[in-house]
Design a protein around this motif. Structure first.
Motif, PDB file in Angstrom:
ATOM      1  N   ALA A 237      10.763 -14.136  -5.196  1.00  0.00           N
ATOM      2  CA  ALA A 237       9.937 -14.186  -3.990  1.00  0.00           C
ATOM      3  C   ALA A 237      10.297 -13.057  -3.033  1.00  0.00           C
ATOM      4  CB  ALA A 237      10.113 -15.546  -3.308  1.00  0.00           C
ATOM      5  N   LYS A 238      11.577 -12.816  -2.864  1.00  0.00           N
ATOM      6  CA  LYS A 238      12.018 -11.766  -1.951  1.00  0.00           C
ATOM      7  C   LYS A 238      11.512 -10.404  -2.399  1.00  0.00           C
ATOM      8  CE  LYS A 238      16.212  -9.955   0.253  1.00  0.00           C
ATOM      9  NZ  LYS A 238      17.700 -10.100   0.366  1.00  0.00           N
ATOM     10  N   GLU A 239      11.571 -10.136  -3.687  1.00  0.00           N
ATOM     11  CA  GLU A 239      11.119  -8.845  -4.210  1.00  0.00           C
ATOM     12  C   GLU A 239       9.607  -8.698  -4.073  1.00  0.00           C
ATOM     13  OE1 GLU A 239      10.806  -5.131  -5.792  1.00  0.00           O
ATOM     14  OE2 GLU A 239      12.576  -6.174  -5.005  1.00  0.00           O
ATOM     15  N   LEU A 240       8.856  -9.764  -4.343  1.00  0.00           N
ATOM     16  CA  LEU A 240       7.404  -9.704  -4.220  1.00  0.00           C
ATOM     17  C   LEU A 240       6.971  -9.493  -2.765  1.00  0.00           C
ATOM     18  CD1 LEU A 240       6.365 -12.541  -6.700  1.00  0.00           C
ATOM     19  CD2 LEU A 240       6.003 -10.080  -6.994  1.00  0.00           C
ATOM     20  N   LEU A 241       7.612 -10.163  -1.836  1.00  0.00           N
ATOM     21  CA  LEU A 241       7.275 -10.009  -0.422  1.00  0.00           C
ATOM     22  C   LEU A 241       7.639  -8.612   0.086  1.00  0.00           C
ATOM     23  CD1 LEU A 241       8.349 -13.528   0.877  1.00  0.00           C
ATOM     24  CD2 LEU A 241       6.010 -12.673   0.598  1.00  0.00           C
ATOM     25  N   GLU A 244       4.935  -6.377  -1.187  1.00  0.00           N
ATOM     26  CA  GLU A 244       3.727  -6.620  -0.399  1.00  0.00           C
ATOM     27  C   GLU A 244       3.779  -5.872   0.927  1.00  0.00           C
ATOM     28  OE1 GLU A 244       1.347 -10.595   1.060  1.00  0.00           O
ATOM     29  OE2 GLU A 244       3.451 -10.381   1.651  1.00  0.00           O
ATOM     30  N   ALA A 245       4.920  -5.960   1.617  1.00  0.00           N
ATOM     31  CA  ALA A 245       5.060  -5.284   2.909  1.00  0.00           C
ATOM     32  C   ALA A 245       4.922  -3.776   2.758  1.00  0.00           C
ATOM     33  CB  ALA A 245       6.408  -5.643   3.533  1.00  0.00           C
ATOM     34  N   ALA A 246       5.491  -3.221   1.696  1.00  0.00           N
ATOM     35  CA  ALA A 246       5.383  -1.780   1.461  1.00  0.00           C
ATOM     36  C   ALA A 246       3.937  -1.379   1.198  1.00  0.00           C
ATOM     37  CB  ALA A 246       6.279  -1.379   0.298  1.00  0.00           C
ATOM     38  N   ALA A 248       1.228  -2.973   2.122  1.00  0.00           N
ATOM     39  CA  ALA A 248       0.459  -3.128   3.359  1.00  0.00           C
ATOM     40  C   ALA A 248       0.660  -1.915   4.265  1.00  0.00           C
ATOM     41  CB  ALA A 248       0.874  -4.403   4.081  1.00  0.00           C
ATOM     42  N   GLY A 249       1.863  -1.390   4.296  1.00  0.00           N
ATOM     43  CA  GLY A 249       2.126  -0.190   5.087  1.00  0.00           C
ATOM     44  C   GLY A 249       1.354   1.008   4.579  1.00  0.00           C
ATOM     45  N   HIS A 250       1.323   1.192   3.261  1.00  0.00           N
ATOM     46  CA  HIS A 250       0.562   2.295   2.677  1.00  0.00           C
ATOM     47  C   HIS A 250      -0.933   2.150   2.970  1.00  0.00           C
ATOM     48  CE1 HIS A 250       4.160   3.713   0.816  1.00  0.00           C
ATOM     49  NE2 HIS A 250       4.251   2.725  -0.061  1.00  0.00           N
ATOM     50  N   MET A 251      -1.441   0.900   2.888  1.00  0.00           N
ATOM     51  CA  MET A 251      -2.856   0.679   3.167  1.00  0.00           C
ATOM     52  C   MET A 251      -3.172   0.998   4.626  1.00  0.00           C
ATOM     53  SD  MET A 251      -5.908  -0.172   2.268  1.00  0.00           S
ATOM     54  CE  MET A 251      -5.802  -0.991   0.664  1.00  0.00           C
ATOM     55  N   ALA A 252      -2.315   0.579   5.545  1.00  0.00           N
ATOM     56  CA  ALA A 252      -2.551   0.838   6.967  1.00  0.00           C
ATOM     57  C   ALA A 252      -2.596   2.335   7.250  1.00  0.00           C
ATOM     58  CB  ALA A 252      -1.460   0.167   7.799  1.00  0.00           C
ATOM     59  N   ILE A 253      -1.718   3.088   6.624  1.00  0.00           N
ATOM     60  CA  ILE A 253      -1.706   4.543   6.817  1.00  0.00           C
ATOM     61  C   ILE A 253      -2.993   5.160   6.276  1.00  0.00           C
ATOM     62  CG2 ILE A 253      -0.565   6.690   6.148  1.00  0.00           C
ATOM     63  CD1 ILE A 253       2.081   5.088   6.109  1.00  0.00           C
ATOM     64  N   LEU A 268      -2.940   5.869  -1.140  1.00  0.00           N
ATOM     65  CA  LEU A 268      -3.740   4.948  -1.948  1.00  0.00           C
ATOM     66  C   LEU A 268      -3.114   4.741  -3.319  1.00  0.00           C
ATOM     67  CD1 LEU A 268      -7.366   6.132  -1.080  1.00  0.00           C
ATOM     68  CD2 LEU A 268      -6.186   4.096  -0.252  1.00  0.00           C
ATOM     69  N   LEU A 269      -2.549   5.802  -3.869  1.00  0.00           N
ATOM     70  CA  LEU A 269      -1.896   5.680  -5.174  1.00  0.00           C
ATOM     71  C   LEU A 269      -0.701   4.737  -5.081  1.00  0.00           C
ATOM     72  CD1 LEU A 269      -1.766   6.567  -8.113  1.00  0.00           C
ATOM     73  CD2 LEU A 269      -0.391   8.538  -7.396  1.00  0.00           C
ATOM     74  N   ARG A 270       0.080   4.844  -4.010  1.00  0.00           N
ATOM     75  CA  ARG A 270       1.220   3.944  -3.816  1.00  0.00           C
ATOM     76  C   ARG A 270       0.738   2.499  -3.665  1.00  0.00           C
ATOM     77  NH1 ARG A 270       2.673   8.431  -0.185  1.00  0.00           N
ATOM     78  NH2 ARG A 270       4.271   9.699  -1.242  1.00  0.00           N
ATOM     79  N   CYS A 271      -0.370   2.344  -2.968  1.00  0.00           N
ATOM     80  CA  CYS A 271      -0.945   1.010  -2.803  1.00  0.00           C
ATOM     81  C   CYS A 271      -1.446   0.469  -4.146  1.00  0.00           C
ATOM     82  CB  CYS A 271      -2.088   1.080  -1.795  1.00  0.00           C
ATOM     83  SG  CYS A 271      -2.664  -0.512  -1.213  1.00  0.00           S
ATOM     84  N   TYR A 272      -2.028   1.349  -4.954  1.00  0.00           N
ATOM     85  CA  TYR A 272      -2.577   0.942  -6.246  1.00  0.00           C
ATOM     86  C   TYR A 272      -1.483   0.455  -7.191  1.00  0.00           C
ATOM     87  CZ  TYR A 272      -4.773   1.245 -10.829  1.00  0.00           C
ATOM     88  OH  TYR A 272      -5.223   0.968 -12.087  1.00  0.00           O
ATOM     89  N   ARG A 273      -0.301   1.006  -7.092  1.00  0.00           N
ATOM     90  CA  ARG A 273       0.796   0.545  -7.950  1.00  0.00           C
ATOM     91  C   ARG A 273       1.084  -0.931  -7.724  1.00  0.00           C
ATOM     92  NH1 ARG A 273       4.042   5.940  -6.348  1.00  0.00           N
ATOM     93  NH2 ARG A 273       3.118   7.347  -7.910  1.00  0.00           N
ATOM     94  N   PHE A 274       0.909  -1.385  -6.498  1.00  0.00           N
ATOM     95  CA  PHE A 274       1.027  -2.818  -6.198  1.00  0.00           C
ATOM     96  C   PHE A 274      -0.226  -3.560  -6.671  1.00  0.00           C
ATOM     97  CE2 PHE A 274      -0.023  -6.340  -3.355  1.00  0.00           C
ATOM     98  CZ  PHE A 274       1.143  -7.103  -3.377  1.00  0.00           C
TER      99      PHE A 274
END
Length: 350
Positions: A237-241, A244-246, A248-253, A268-274
């Motif tokens: 859970a800790k790793e998934l959260l 997720e936070a990372a 979300a940061g890439h998406m906001a940027i 967007l590429l960093r976001c896509y990896r998630f």
């Protein structure tokens, strides 16, 4: 009519709202109101309202529609109004902001109704409104006595996380949403792949406990399988959260609009990896909807999968549009059978 205007002394924050007078099946016409109180072509933009619109203030006051005495959203309406506008014109703007439905080509007009405009918001609405026809229609079975609700948010925004939906509603309409989705401990848009229990392939979904003494603020977060209900191990859970936070940061940027195209693409590429690992998470769905990244066909297919996971059986226009766009892309690639299937799926949304 299948609805009446009521109030609840124990829920005064709801104001005067609509309640079903009888059991209503999915697809039923709940209410029809042929003549709106007001229709504004092109909506109430920052230009001065025509005198014919401002003169509607009297009948709008007589209708007793909701306008808060003071709120953050009302302050924004007043701030964006042209200088020197009359009190009547300002009141009409406020009524339009808090009570209107979209209508006309592209939804650019605003319409206000005496009764339809009493429908309150839910992130899991039981009705959809048609501002041109002046109707409310049930999108699922509705019990007698149940509140009639529509979504003030557009369909893509219903895929936002609970916290983001609530923030949007507070900013735009100055209320804290307590609909069934928002009041639940489960945030059905924060979905992770996958449960590690033997022979289970369910998604892990965020479950938030309210902090003691502050029920509207999230407390301890647990990831629990939507299928077998087993909680994820703490390390997982800790790793998934964290991931997720990372993301979300890439998406906001990327959404900021302040980056060069190449730099935006890297975010967007960093976001896509998630997103490719967690394809029904709200971040993945926003990436697919807003950017069709990295390829429009799998992006639109992922969006449809996510819509069905979060809003099953909800007959939204976003599904129709996504199937139609996907059909065009598939046809251009020569995948005609798949294109025809999507055209049929678009037509079947009802």
């Amino acid at each position: 009519h299948g609805a009446e205007v009521v109030s609840d002394p124990e829920r005064q924050e709801l104001g005067r709202f609509l309640r079903a007078t009888r059991a209503l099946p999915r697809g039923a016409l709940v209410l029809r109101e042929a003549t709106p109180l007001l229709r504004v072509q092109g909506g109430a933009s920052r230009r001065p309202l025509p005198a014919s619109v401002a003169s509607a203030a009297g009948r709008l006051r007589a209708a007793g529609l909701y306008v808060p005495e003071a709120s953050g959203a009302l302050a924004i309406v007043r701030r964006d109004a042209p200088d020197g506008e009359s009190q009547d014109a300002m009141f009409v703007r406020a009524v339009l902001h808090f009570n209107s439905f979209a209508a006309g080509p592209g939804g650019r007009d605003q319409v206000v109704f005496t009764t339809l405009s009493r429908a309150n918001h839910s992130c899991a609405p039981n009705c959809i409104a048609d501002g041109d026809e002046g109707t409310l229609r049930a999108v699922r079975d509705i019990e007698q006595g149940e509140a009639i609700t529509v979504s003030y948010l557009d369909e893509a925004s219903l895929l936002f996380s609970r916290r983001r939906r609530r923030a949007e509603l507070m900013h735009r309409w100055s209320f804290h949403c307590e609909c069934t989705r928002c009041a639940s401990r489960i945030d059905d848009t924060r979905r992770f792949r996958r449960c590690t229990a033997p022979e289970c392939d369910g998604d892990l979904i965020v479950e938030e406990e309210a902090s003691e003494g502050t029920p509207t603020r999230p407390g301890r977060v647990t990831l629990r399988c939507a299928k077998c209900s087993q909680p994820a191990e703490e390390a997982q859970a800790k790793e998934l959260l964290r991931a997720e936070a990372a993301a979300a940061g890439h998406m906001a940027i990327a959404m900021s609009g302040e980056m060069e195209e190449v730099d935006e693409g890297q975010e967007l590429l960093r976001c896509y990896r998630f997103a490719r690992v967690h394809p029904t998470h709200n971040i993945a769905l926003e990436l697919a909807h807003e950017f069709s990244f990295p390829d429009p066909v799998p992006a639109k297919q992922a969006l449809l999968t996510g819509l069905e996971a979060v809003l099953p059986d909800f007959p939204c226009q976003l599904k129709v549009d996504t199937h139609s766009i996907l059909a065009d892309f598939l046809a251009a690639r020569g995948e005609l059978d798949a294109a025809r299937t999507n055209i049929k799926e678009a037509a079947a949304v009802a």
